[in-house]
Design an enzyme around this catalytic site. Structure first.
Site, PDB file in Angstrom:
ATOM      1  N   HIS A 114       0.832  -1.206   0.000  1.00  0.00           N
ATOM      2  CA  HIS A 114       0.000   0.000   0.000  1.00  0.00           C
ATOM      3  C   HIS A 114       0.872   1.263   0.000  1.00  0.00           C
ATOM      4  CE1 HIS A 114      -3.447   2.590   1.472  1.00  0.00           C
ATOM      5  NE2 HIS A 114      -2.430   3.274   1.976  1.00  0.00           N
ATOM      6  N   GLU A 115       1.819   1.322   0.905  1.00  0.00           N
ATOM      7  CA  GLU A 115       2.648   2.529   1.014  1.00  0.00           C
ATOM      8  C   GLU A 115       3.486   2.719  -0.260  1.00  0.00           C
ATOM      9  OE1 GLU A 115       1.993   4.621   3.208  1.00  0.00           O
ATOM     10  OE2 GLU A 115       0.911   3.427   4.667  1.00  0.00           O
ATOM     11  N   HIS A 118       1.576   4.451  -2.956  1.00  0.00           N
ATOM     12  CA  HIS A 118       1.593   5.929  -2.946  1.00  0.00           C
ATOM     13  C   HIS A 118       2.778   6.467  -3.754  1.00  0.00           C
ATOM     14  CE1 HIS A 118      -1.744   6.402  -0.269  1.00  0.00           C
ATOM     15  NE2 HIS A 118      -1.162   5.861   0.779  1.00  0.00           N
ATOM     16  N   ASP A 124      -5.054   7.452  -1.489  1.00  0.00           N
ATOM     17  CA  ASP A 124      -5.854   6.603  -0.606  1.00  0.00           C
ATOM     18  C   ASP A 124      -7.281   6.517  -1.125  1.00  0.00           C
ATOM     19  OD1 ASP A 124      -4.148   5.686   1.577  1.00  0.00           O
ATOM     20  OD2 ASP A 124      -3.944   7.816   2.065  1.00  0.00           O
TER      21      ASP A 124
HETATM   22 ZN   LIG Z   1      -2.306   5.312   2.393  1.00  0.00          ZN
END
Ligand SMILES: [Zn+2]
Length: 186
Positions: A114-115, A118, A124
């Site tokens: 997830h990170e 980015h 998000d």
């Molecule tokens: Zn996030």
């Protein structure tokens, strides 16, 4: 006769240039894949998790390749407290921080992918859907899915193909993707 002489001259010139070590560059491909070198020297025990997350992104996308310890487009940090977050300095560049306290509650591989998402241009999307990677902690601690959806992956591929939007390329900080889970008082 003139034409034949010209051809001979061209052939001679090419031979001479080759002898001198001069090469004529081929035109660059329309869109070259970006290599994102990630560095795990500060990742401690999460280095292997970073490698797994890189493989997931590499398998799911085109136009980019995450490659270990060949440079430092992306630095991975293992921290304790303060929450996991990502600092994107530009598309494909930045830093990712993984909080050991959150990793004790949520899937650490899901946090990592997830990170990194980015850094790869995704925002998000806290809609609680475990099928989405960018729903983060909104999908709860029971959600361990570390894979981007087809839509998420193709968005990243398109971003790196040059189909950019200014927002997705810009510097940004992404925090608070993993809400703390309070232990019920018994
Ligand atoms: Zn996030």
């Amino acid at each position: 006769m003139t034409s034949r002489l010209n051809r001979l001259a061209v052939a001679f010139l090419a031979t001479a240039l080759a002898t001198l070590g001069v090469t004529v560059a081929n035109p660059a491909p329309a869109s070259a894949a970006m290599t994102i070198c990630y560095n795990t020297s500060q990742a401690g025990s999460y280095a292997s998790v970073a490698n797994q997350a890189a493989s997931i992104w590499n398998n799911a996308t085109v136009n980019l390749t995450l490659s270990a310890n060949c440079g430092s487009n992306l630095r991975i940090y293992r921290i304790t407290g303060g929450g996991s977050y990502a600092v994107r300095t530009s598309l494909g560049n930045g830093r990712v921080y993984i909080d050991t306290q959150q990793a004790a509650q949520y899937s650490v591989l899901r946090i990592m992918t997830h990170e990194i998402g980015h850094i790869l241009g995704l925002p998000d999307n806290y809609n609680g859907n475990c099928a989405l990677l960018m729903s983060g902690g909104s999908a709860g601690t029971s959600c361990t899915n570390p894979y981007p959806s087809t839509a998420e992956a193709s968005r990243v591929s398109n971003l790196f193909a040059g189909t950019f939007s200014a927002t997705d390329r810009s510097a940004d900080v992404f925090r608070d993707s993993w809400p703390s889970v309070l232990t019920p008082v018994s």
